[in-house]
Design an enzyme around this catalytic site. Structure first.
Site, PDB file in Angstrom:
ATOM      1  N   PHE A 167     -21.968  65.903   6.844  1.00 51.26           N
ATOM      2  CA  PHE A 167     -21.259  65.304   5.703  1.00 51.26           C
ATOM      3  C   PHE A 167     -20.168  64.332   6.129  1.00 51.26           C
ATOM      4  O   PHE A 167     -19.263  64.043   5.352  1.00 51.26           O
ATOM      5  CB  PHE A 167     -20.676  66.393   4.788  1.00 51.26           C
TER       6      PHE A 167
ATOM      7  N   ARG B 124     -13.490  50.832   2.444  1.00 53.52           N
ATOM      8  CA  ARG B 124     -14.612  51.140   1.552  1.00 53.52           C
ATOM      9  C   ARG B 124     -14.132  51.575   0.173  1.00 53.52           C
ATOM     10  O   ARG B 124     -14.815  51.357  -0.826  1.00 53.52           O
ATOM     11  CB  ARG B 124     -15.545  52.186   2.162  1.00 53.52           C
TER      12      ARG B 124
ATOM     13  N   ARG C 250     -18.903  61.991   3.339  1.00 56.33           N
ATOM     14  CA  ARG C 250     -19.889  61.488   2.367  1.00 56.33           C
ATOM     15  C   ARG C 250     -19.258  60.570   1.297  1.00 56.33           C
ATOM     16  O   ARG C 250     -18.517  61.043   0.442  1.00 56.33           O
ATOM     17  CB  ARG C 250     -20.548  62.685   1.695  1.00 56.33           C
TER      18      ARG C 250
ATOM     19  N   GLU D   4     -25.255  59.253   0.274  1.00 57.80           N
ATOM     20  CA  GLU D   4     -23.944  59.215  -0.367  1.00 57.80           C
ATOM     21  C   GLU D   4     -23.938  58.873  -1.854  1.00 57.80           C
ATOM     22  O   GLU D   4     -23.172  59.463  -2.614  1.00 57.80           O
ATOM     23  CB  GLU D   4     -23.052  58.204   0.373  1.00 57.80           C
TER      24      GLU D   4
END
Lengths: 783, 491
Positions: A236, A318, A350, A731
């Site tokens: 993860f 991100r 994730r 994701e």
């Protein structure tokens, strides 16, 4: 005779290890038999959060039963640093300063794990203590620096647009972090070899990085270090960089004592030592018109990064890349603030910052909806990027299709997806029924929400978008498949094997999927960013195609036919008029000295990113999805239940619908955990007090939606040339769980007739839900 | 003591294990993984919360062979004398064929990373063995002690439903086939001697005593009052695995027959201190049906198989699940030692945080719970971050006697609101003589602020604890007067 094949692409076949999982015979790192003489290492941790080290007395440890020795910074022959981005800010062992509670200071090596663990408790640490800055706000008040360079994304002219907007709202949102709680904790097992060699079995998503870090810490070349992983018991993102310290310390001890050394922390220590999902404090300023169309967004994303950078730079980047979620912002300015704090250094998880960006976008939508008295779904639809087949989307660089980072959204299928989901879930009628229910029921409040997700696929570190593969065919026709990706449960190995099975038209059973090892495929990227299949599948196909073309050329020459008359059929090869079993062709090719082994390579095309300018095409494509969630909330206690969830998710042409559906369901529930019961709680001294499943509560079987309908959008096909037109799945569906959070928010809002957007913080524990309802009740009574 | 054994014996899958030397901190999971190289059971948390280490323990109860799932990580190895331990490795058929549950898990994609899978299969196996056609709620109940981080559980539930519904019942299965053999083997292991194991550990001599009868227990405990009494070990196991405590001497009472009885005497239910939650549940539910939903939220199945109601009281925790409702019901406890026995109201047992009214050498023998009269209104509520397998932030037991709409007596006890389980005496006093109405309950709830100052910690803030404790007074009224059943009603 040819029969249909079992196990080629687009088939729903089980995970290649499923039978081993079910019988307990799947080996994880701790199950590898230990050679005679194996020693055990254990990390000694700081039990204070911040200060200068005055003295560290380890004498009692050396005298403890079973102890072979102690390792501290002075024992490191290479570099006392494992910063994954080369910032030199993450020591293996702290030397002069303690920067968070749980920071490793030394390691004990003993005959048994129990002895090492007990001895590690005997250190005496003397610290000139300083008040720690634990939270984002404390760090900002204390003037703490950024752990890495912040990012700004800007398009249009945001301030004038905000000032001239008919409506404008400002707000703040706090979003909690999340522990990975992979069921298999961190572990490394190092076996020394000759010269400088060392082999490390690590539970890692990124063997090449573990290899590089071990070499770096030992001060040796990477060619002396082999890192292998057959499978992980969950990753993860928590094993993208967080395995480094365990791999490095195990290798260090193995070389020092020339004995095999295993290092496996207890769960509590694992949760103290390793980073988590970043929590964020988001401030937004949004301008919009009377219909709810967004005109301008100005927002700041501050993250609790912990004491060092780790991957906080790309994670906070991100978050900004996803702060638009699925919505077009005509004028926008987004800034990241990666704050240093005296907590464990946060890491990949994730979604990698994406979920925190998406939830901010959805909060702004809610704000607009409640202020205009509309259904948030109406606001969502009004702001979607143009649909894939619209003229705006088809014209590259069209202003209405531009993201805040100036990439055009050209493959948007959300209009159709939302439409279908809205119909199939009977959203409108259920929303009406819920509004009526809330009108008449004082004790149970209900909420419903439909939220979309658009998620960018590719590593934003462009060089990471490459993969390699090594493929062997043996004389008996059996195939050994080695690629650079790692198996953590997602079924990557199964999917890549399906691709190879299809290429050669052989049964999946003919393909052996090996452990991932740096010996077979070098310089691999982390299995992360949902990219495992996209990258490694293509690399495997490349290797298969190379061997295939040699086989075709050989067959044409040997059987004297045109190459166009050689074709691969199930477990056979058609050569002119003859149908030859695949193993026979292989044997013949071997006898004719045809190379039956090759490497494959892939790099994602079209992508580029200029971080300084905040412009480029960081993503090859986008994956889409949407979910409708319905919840019931107990007005008196804040307890709630998720009554029903409908998901429609886009994986392009699914390589394996069973595995993809499993990813969607699992990601949804994990996302739900993040936003509901999973709470990280530090005490005032800086100790994380939710550090094991007894105190950190991930969802159980009884927490999942009472009705859970999950569908893949089977009509979707990747617009770009991805592997078999499939799309990444790891994701994106994680963020579908934001629909649960928004449904809870609606139930809360019902207390004040939906006039105020509840300032619900995540995770929405029963406590936060009740207190949010109480707060709204207060405003109503006061008005 | 007349004769004493110095070894323990148990069956592990199909072999008999005899151990002469066992450490006080030796756990079953380490024995399986390190000593026997049976690595199917995994260590996920070492505190009995994730279930990755789930194995079955079979025992003979009145000649009946009962298998229950337990957490190998916190199960003391020395507690297994006379038991049958079954691991995932034993599930395969003779020719390596898969068990139907294993097949169903594969077919329904119930595993992803696979680390939790052996434990989940063992829990489902235990369910499959004893419950034909379980409901979805029963399946979820059976999985309360098993975490899965990958699948989101849906495919696991589908697998469980498929195996329990789509095929014939009952079916051939290793444990069903071997039942007679195992029974015989276990009968042979049966003995009536107390066991004393001694070992030189890293931090000094260690001894383990397993009394065969109450007399041996009382005598040994009188001689070794510092010994640690272990019933289910669901708390004490963590002293070893988490706090790394060295236990010089421990006494296992979990299998002592004299403490495992459930009796109705006059108008009270008496539960021996060694009775597990699982064993006590049917009688508790029968006697107090309205607290069934509360009882179903205690621990996971593995914890309920091992943990005892006596242990939940004796460990003195302020957040134990049972004390609030037991105090509300007016339970008394019986303590015994070589000196004799005494009885006291449960609420008086809890003196202060970490301090109980228990003399050296004295052990908890049993709990007496008065049965209710027709005019008792009883309820128990638990508030936690997660519905199941969580420690309560607030737990409460209500017991009101209402005659003609007037509250005649009130017993209300809270957990999580003070340093011990504690009665809300001022609130109780306010209620007596008042009509049973929402207003009376709200008024009484306000008094809570005068007598409780709850803590803020990782489970809940002080403000929430107080607010929700007060609101539960209203919940109680709505439930009793209006039939409101919380979230269940929303379904």
């Amino acid at each position: 005779m040819t029969k249909g094949l079992k196990g080629i692409t687009h088939q729903a076949i089980p995970h290649d290890s499923a039978a081993k999982h079910a019988t307990g015979s799947a080996n994880y790192a701790d199950d590898i038999p230990e050679p005679v003489g194996t020693l055990h290492a254990y990390l000694g941790l700081a039990e204070q959060a911040c200060g200068k080290i005055v003295n560290l007395d380890l004498s009692a440890i050396r005298a403890a039963p079973g102890v072979v020795g102690v390792l501290s910074a002075a024992d490191i022959p290479g570099h006392n640093n494992i910063s994954p981005t080369g910032l030199n800010d993450e020591p293996v062992f702290a030397t002069d300063r303690v920067e968070f509670w749980g920071q490793p200071l030394f390691a004990v090596v003993a005959k048994t794990r129990d002895q090492a663990r007990r001895a590690a408790k005997l250190a005496k640490l003397e610290l000139r203590a300083k008040k720690p800055a634990l939270s984002i706000s404390e760090a900002q008040e204390a003037g703490y620096p950024y752990v890495s360079a912040p990012l700004k994304l800007e398009r249009g002219d945001v301030q004038p647009a905000l000032q001239s907007a008919p409506n404008r709202l400002q707000g703040k949102m706090v979003v909690g972090g999340q522990d990975h709680m992979y069921l298999e904790g961190q572990i490394a097992f190092a076996i020394p070899g000759e010269d400088e060699d060392v082999e490390v079995f690590s539970s890692t998503q990124h063997p090449s990085e573990a290899q590089h870090m071990v070499a770096h810490v030992l001060g040796i070349a990477s060619h002396a270090v082999t890192v292998s992983v057959r499978r992980m018991g969950g990753g993860f993102g928590g094993k993208e960089t967080q395995m480094n310290i365990f791999a490095a310390v195990a290798a260090l001890a193995a070389k020092k004592w020339n004995r095999p050394v295993k290092l496996r922390p207890d769960r509590d220590d694992d949760m103290m030592i390793t980073g988590k999902r970043h929590d964020f404090a988001i401030q937004y300023d949004v301008g919009f018109d009377e219909s709810g169309k967004i005109l301008a967004v100005d927002a700041d994303f501050a993250a609790r990064c912990g004491y060092s950078a780790d991957l906080s730079g790309p994670v906070t980047d991100r978050a900004l890349f996803h702060a638009d979620n699925a919505y077009f912002y005509p004028n926008v300015c987004l800034r990241s603030h990666p704050m240093k704090t005296n907590t464990v250094s946060n890491t990949a998880f994730r979604g990698f910052g994406g979920p925190q960006g998406v939830i901010a976008a959805e909060r702004m939508v809610e704000e607009i909806a409640y202020s205009l008295g509309k259904d948030p779904l109406e606001i969502r639809k009004a702001n979607l990027y143009p649909a894939m087949d619209s003229t705006e989307a088809q014209e590259n660089g069209h202003p209405n299709a531009l993201t805040p980072y100036h990439q055009s959204v050209e493959d948007n299928i959300l209009h159709r997806l939302i439409e279908e989901l809205e119909q199939n879930s009977n959203y409108q009628a259920r929303r009406e029924a819920i509004l009526a229910h809330n009108e008449s029921n004082a004790s149970i409040k209900k909420g419903i929400a439909l939220t979309p997700v658009k998620f960018g696929i590719s590593f934003t570190a462009t060089w990471y978008n490459q993969a390699g593969c090594l493929l062997h065919i043996y004389r008996d026709g059996s195939v050994q498949l080695n690629h650079g990706g790692t198996e953590m449960g997602q079924g990557l190995n199964t999917k890549v094997a399906q691709i190879v099975a299809e290429a050669f038209q052989i049964d999946l059973a003919k393909i052996k999927i090996t452990k991932t090892t740096t010996e077979k495929v070098p310089n691999t990227s982390a299995t992360a960013a949902s990219s495992g299949t996209d990258l490694n599948g293509m690399a495997a196909l490349d290797a298969a195609n190379k061997i295939k073309s040699r086989l075709i050329a050989f067959a044409a020459e040997h059987w004297k036919v045109e190459t166009s008359h050689v074709g691969f059929l199930p477990n056979h090869v058609q050569i002119g008029e003859e149908l030859i079993p695949f193993p026979d062709l292989i044997e013949a090719a071997y006898m004719a000295r045809v190379q039956l082994s090759d490497t494959g390579f892939y790099k994602t095309p079209k992508i580029h990113w200029d971080r300084e300018k905040g412009m480029g095409r960081p993503f090859y494509y986008f994956a889409y999805g949407a979910a409708v969630s319905e919840v019931s909330v107990d007005r008196l206690t804040g307890e709630y239940r998720v009554d029903r969830v409908d998901v429609l998710h886009d994986v392009g042409r699914s390589l394996n619908p069973a595995l993809d559906k499993g990813q969607v369901e699992g990601a949804f529930i994990q996302g739900m955990g993040w936003l509901t019961s999973e709470e990280l709680w530090w005490d005032e001294k800086g100790q994380l007090r939710t550090h094991a499943p007894s105190t950190y509560k991930i969802p159980l079987a009884s927490d999942i939606p009472r009705i859970f309908n999950v569908e893949l959008a089977d009509w979707s096909e990747a617009k770009e040339l991805t592997i078999k037109r499939s799309k990444a799945v790891g994701e994106p569906p994680f963020m579908l769980a934001i629909s649960v959070f928004e449904a809870l928010s609606m139930a809360v809002a019902s207390v004040a007739d939906y006039k105020i957007c509840p300032q619900l913080e995540a995770p929405a524990t029963p406590e936060r839900v009740l207190l949010a309802m109480e707060a709204l009740d207060g405003t109503r009574e006061a008005s | 003591m007349p004769t004493m054994r110095h070894c323990i014996q148990f069956l592990l899958n199909d072999q008999t294990i005899t151990l002469n030397e066992v450490g006080t901190g030796d756990m079953l999971l380490d024995f399986l993984r390190l000593n026997q190289r049976l690595t199917g059971a995994k260590e996920g948390c070492a505190e009995g919360d994730c279930g990755a280490c789930t194995v079955l323990v079979g025992r003979l109860v009145d000649d009946e062979l009962i298998y229950e799932p337990v957490n190998g990580c916190i199960r003391f190895l020395s507690s297994l004398d006379g038991c049958h331990v079954v691991t995932i490795e034993h599930l395969k058929g003779a020719e390596g064929t898969l068990h139907p549950i294993q097949k169903a898990m594969i077919e329904h994609h119930g595993s992803q990373c696979g680390f939790c899978t052996p434990g989940i299969i063992m829990a489902l196996y235990a369910l499959w063995m004893r419950t034909a056609k379980p409901s979805r709620e029963q399946i979820e109940h059976a999985l309360q002690g098993n975490l899965c981080r990958c699948t989101g559980y849906e495919p696991i539930i589908r697998a469980a439903q498929a195996v329990c519904y789509d095929q014939d019942w009952p079916r051939s299965d290793p444990l069903l086939d071997e039942r007679a053999m195992v029974k015989e083997a276990l009968s042979k292991l049966k003995h009536d001697q107390s066991v004393l194991l001694q070992k030189q550990g890293d931090s000094g001599p260690e001894q383990i005593f397993i009394p065969a009868n109450e007399e041996d227990l009382a005598n040994f405990y009188a001689e070794h009052p510092d010994a640690t009494l272990i019933a289910g070990a669901t708390d004490a196991g963590l002293w070893v695995t988490k706090f790394l405590s060295s236990i010089p001497a421990l006494i296992h009472i979990g299998n002592l027959k004299a403490l495992k009885t459930i009796k109705y005497k006059g108008d009270s239910l008496t539960i021996g201190s060694g009775v597990s939650y699982s064993d006590a549940m049917p009688d508790l539910i029968k006697a107090f049906p309205m607290i069934e939903p509360y009882l179903l939220r205690i621990g996971g199945w593995q914890v309920r198989s091992m943990g005892t109601i006596g242990g939940n009281i004796a460990n003195g925790s302020p957040i134990g699940d049972m004390p609030p409702i037991l105090i509300a019901l007016g339970a008394e406890i019986c303590l015994k030692s070589v000196e004799g026995s005494r009885q006291l109201p449960l609420e008086d047992f809890f003196l202060a945080y970490g301090k109980q009214d228990r003399q050296p050498g004295e052990y908890l023998h049993s709990i007496h719970i008065p049965l209710m009269a027709a005019n008792n209104e009883v309820a128990a509520y638990k508030i936690s971050k997660r519905r199941d397998e969580d420690i309560s932030s607030v737990a409460v037991g209500f017991n009101l006697v209402i005659e003609n709409g007037i509250i005649r007596s009130a017993r209300i006890a809270f957990g999580g609101m003070a340093a011990t389980p504690k009665r809300a005496q001022a609130a109780e006093k306010t209620l007596i003589g008042q009509p049973f109405s929402e207003e009376s309950m709200i008024k009484a709830a306000q008094i809570l602020e005068e007598e409780f100052t709850p803590l803020s910690d990782m489970r809940a803030s002080s403000a929430y604890r107080m607010k929700v404790a007060q609101n539960l007074f209203r919940r109680f009224y709505l439930e009793k007067a209006n039939g409101f059943t919380g979230l269940e009603a929303a379904q």
